[in-house]
Scaffold this active site. Structure first.
Site, short mmCIF file in Angstrom:
data_model
loop_
_atom_site.label_atom_id
_atom_site.label_comp_id
_atom_site.label_asym_id
_atom_site.label_seq_id
_atom_site.Cartn_x
_atom_site.Cartn_y
_atom_site.Cartn_z
N LYS A 38 -16.28 0.07 -29.16
CA LYS A 38 -17.39 0.98 -29.31
C LYS A 38 -17.68 1.19 -30.79
CE LYS A 38 -16.21 4.12 -31.32
NZ LYS A 38 -15.60 4.21 -32.69
N TYR B 220 -17.99 9.75 -28.96
CA TYR B 220 -16.94 10.18 -28.03
C TYR B 220 -17.39 11.39 -27.21
CZ TYR B 220 -13.50 7.13 -30.19
OH TYR B 220 -12.82 6.04 -30.64
P1 NDP Z 1 -10.86 -2.03 -40.01
O1 NDP Z 1 -11.69 -2.06 -41.23
O2 NDP Z 1 -9.49 -1.49 -40.14
O3 NDP Z 1 -10.72 -3.50 -39.40
C1 NDP Z 1 -11.80 -4.35 -39.24
C2 NDP Z 1 -11.32 -5.80 -39.32
O4 NDP Z 1 -12.42 -6.62 -39.06
C3 NDP Z 1 -10.80 -6.22 -40.67
O5 NDP Z 1 -9.44 -5.94 -40.88
C4 NDP Z 1 -11.07 -7.70 -40.67
O6 NDP Z 1 -10.03 -8.32 -39.94
C5 NDP Z 1 -12.32 -7.83 -39.81
N1 NDP Z 1 -13.53 -8.03 -40.63
C6 NDP Z 1 -14.30 -9.15 -40.58
N2 NDP Z 1 -15.32 -9.07 -41.41
C7 NDP Z 1 -15.23 -7.88 -42.02
C8 NDP Z 1 -16.00 -7.22 -43.00
N3 NDP Z 1 -17.14 -7.78 -43.52
N4 NDP Z 1 -15.61 -6.01 -43.45
C9 NDP Z 1 -14.52 -5.42 -42.92
N5 NDP Z 1 -13.75 -5.98 -41.97
C10 NDP Z 1 -14.08 -7.22 -41.53
O7 NDP Z 1 -11.69 -1.24 -38.93
P2 NDP Z 1 -11.17 -0.48 -37.64
O8 NDP Z 1 -10.00 -1.18 -37.10
O9 NDP Z 1 -11.05 0.94 -37.91
O10 NDP Z 1 -12.43 -0.67 -36.64
C11 NDP Z 1 -12.68 -1.90 -36.00
C12 NDP Z 1 -13.47 -1.64 -34.73
O11 NDP Z 1 -12.72 -0.81 -33.86
C13 NDP Z 1 -14.80 -0.92 -34.93
O12 NDP Z 1 -15.72 -1.38 -33.98
C14 NDP Z 1 -14.48 0.54 -34.63
O13 NDP Z 1 -15.59 1.27 -34.18
C15 NDP Z 1 -13.45 0.35 -33.52
N6 NDP Z 1 -12.52 1.47 -33.43
C16 NDP Z 1 -12.31 2.04 -32.21
C17 NDP Z 1 -11.45 3.08 -32.06
C18 NDP Z 1 -11.21 3.65 -30.71
O14 NDP Z 1 -10.53 4.68 -30.60
N7 NDP Z 1 -11.73 3.05 -29.64
C19 NDP Z 1 -10.75 3.65 -33.20
C20 NDP Z 1 -10.99 2.95 -34.45
C21 NDP Z 1 -11.86 1.91 -34.54
P3 NDP Z 1 -9.34 -9.68 -40.48
O15 NDP Z 1 -8.77 -9.32 -41.81
O16 NDP Z 1 -8.32 -9.97 -39.46
O17 NDP Z 1 -10.42 -10.72 -40.56
#
Ligand code: NDP
Length: 394
Positions: A153, A242
């Site tokens: 989401k 949420y």
């Molecule tokens: P992060 O920034 O921690 O992680 C995102 C990951 O996406 C990065 O580590 C990277 O992985 C990859 N990525 C690829 N391209 C990009 C870019 N241009 N910029 C940044 N990251 C990139 O984010 P979150 O983990 O907090 O969020 C990720 C998703 O999860 C979102 O959609 C968020 O809304 C969702 N979310 C949902 C939650 C819930 O409770 N359901 C809680 C938190 C987040 P890599 O290094 O492996 O390529």
């Protein structure tokens, strides 16, 4: 008395060769079985009846190994019963291999060779955990590769992107779900059940606040959340969704109109591209209202209260990863603390439910259509806030 007589006779018989001496002595020394102290003895592995055999589990690729993927999604798979991770997709190969070693995952893809998952028989489903602005592209690529997709989401940046994702799922004859974990969290599920069962009497009102203080300087995942191209929107997209989604889950209706105002310091340099806070209101077909707030400017997390005419339920925190506090307040009675289960099961339950949807090719509990509905609503909320609270029909 007679026992000792028999024992003496056995002993004599043993001498004669009918009973070996040692056995006779052991029988003599053995206490009555009923009085014997219990012994710890190892047992065969029975497993969990919910577990699928390894060969029948749904195989998943996790795309984007960031904070939520590593902190909650991966441990959730470990706790799941019908799902297992077989591949990681990442732009950081070292991190992917480190995590692979930790979780027993040995297949790795990056964003350039992602489409070749189409040839990988060890991937049935894909979990998109990328920034929001990348959800539509990678969901559609995964669907075109013939995989089922669970997308985090909020579903995507725009209603048009959500529609394209749904169309891609239909064209591929694959399932598309949006990861609304609260629908699998036992305390939230229990609250919705109690409301439906009439435990609050006649429903009157829902209110919910969800937010955190965005800290892009110290917490890297907050940086993309403040960039429109990667985030799609601001606090309402990321965290306000949420309480908004929970309002519909609790009220059992979708709204017919919304109104909203922006609520954040307008000169705060963090919010050049996306909004920092919204106070919103939704009107349902029944005439009931829900209202709430989302914020990137306040601390204090998630709170919901649902009012009926005979009782109310307070949830605070309402949508935490690891703890929910739920209080049932009946008129004239002491508040009752409810405990429907450990919230941590939500992560495994979510992927397992989607695995079942994938195995049977039937819609997930929180399908793409729900994600589209919510993005449309948030965009209507923005339209209202842009007009300083004007009512917007949806
Ligand atoms: P992060 O920034 O921690 O992680 C995102 C990951 O996406 C990065 O580590 C990277 O992985 C990859 N990525 C690829 N391209 C990009 C870019 N241009 N910029 C940044 N990251 C990139 O984010 P979150 O983990 O907090 O969020 C990720 C998703 O999860 C979102 O959609 C968020 O809304 C969702 N979310 C949902 C939650 C819930 O409770 N359901 C809680 C938190 C987040 P890599 O290094 O492996 O390529």
């Amino acid at each position: 008395m007679s026992g000792s007589f028999i024992d003496r006779r056995s002993l004599l018989a043993g001498v004669a060769g009918a009973i070996p001496m040692a056995a006779a002595a052991a029988a003599n020394a053995a206490p009555n079985a009923a009085n014997a102290p219990p012994k710890a003895i190892g047992q065969p592995l029975l497993g969990n009846p919910n577990d699928l055999p390894e060969a029948k589990k749904v195989n998943w690729a996790v795309v984007g190994l960031g904070s939520f993927a590593t902190g909650q999604v991966m441990p959730g798979f470990v706790m799941s019963h019908r799902s297992r991770m077989t591949a990681f997709v990442s732009g950081n190969p070292d991190k992917a291999r480190d995590l692979g070693a930790r979780y027993g995952v040995s297949k790795f893809y990056d964003y350039t060779n992602f489409d070749s998952i189409a040839q990988d028989k060890d991937i049935d489903a894909v979990y998109i955990v990328l920034p929001v602005g990348l959800h539509a592209e990678y969901t559609i690529r995964a669907l075109k590769a013939g995989k089922h997709v669970l997308c985090e989401k909020p579903m995507a940046s725009t209603p048009a992107e959500c529609e394209a994702m749904i169309a891609a799922a239909k064209a591929a004859n694959r399932q598309l779900g949006v990861a609304y974990r609260v629908h699998f969290e036992p305390n939230n599920v229990d609250v919705a059940r109690r409301i439906k069962a009439g435990e609050l009497g006649q429903l009157r009102y829902f209110t919910g606040d969800t937010g955190f203080n965005a800290d892009p300087e110290h917490w890297v995942p907050h940086r993309w959340r403040l960039q429109k191209a990667l985030a799609g929107g601001g606090s309402m997209y990321d965290i306000g969704i949420y309480a908004m989604n929970a309002a519909m889950m609790c009220m059992g209706e979708d709204p017919v109109e919304v109104s909203a105002v922006y609520s954040y310091p307008r000169d705060d340099p963090r919010f050049k591209e996306v909004e920092g806070g919204v106070n919103w209101r939704m009107k349902f077909p029944s005439g009931l209202y829900a209202q709430g707030s989302s914020s990137y400017c306040y601390a204090g997390g998630t709170r919901q209260k649902i009012y009926g005419d005979t009782a109310a339920i307070v949830m605070e925190p309402a949508s935490d990863y690891y703890q929910q506090s739920v209080t049932l307040m009946r008129t004239g009675q002491a508040p009752e603390q409810l405990h429907a289960g450990n919230p941590i099961v939500q992560f495994g339950a979510q992927v397992d439910t989607f695995s079942t949807a994938a195995l049977t090719n039937t819609p997930h509990l929180t399908p793409g259509e729900m994600g589209l509905r919510d993005i449309r609503l948030i965009n209507a909320i923005y339209r209202s806030a842009d007009q300083n609270g004007a009512t917007v029909k949806v």
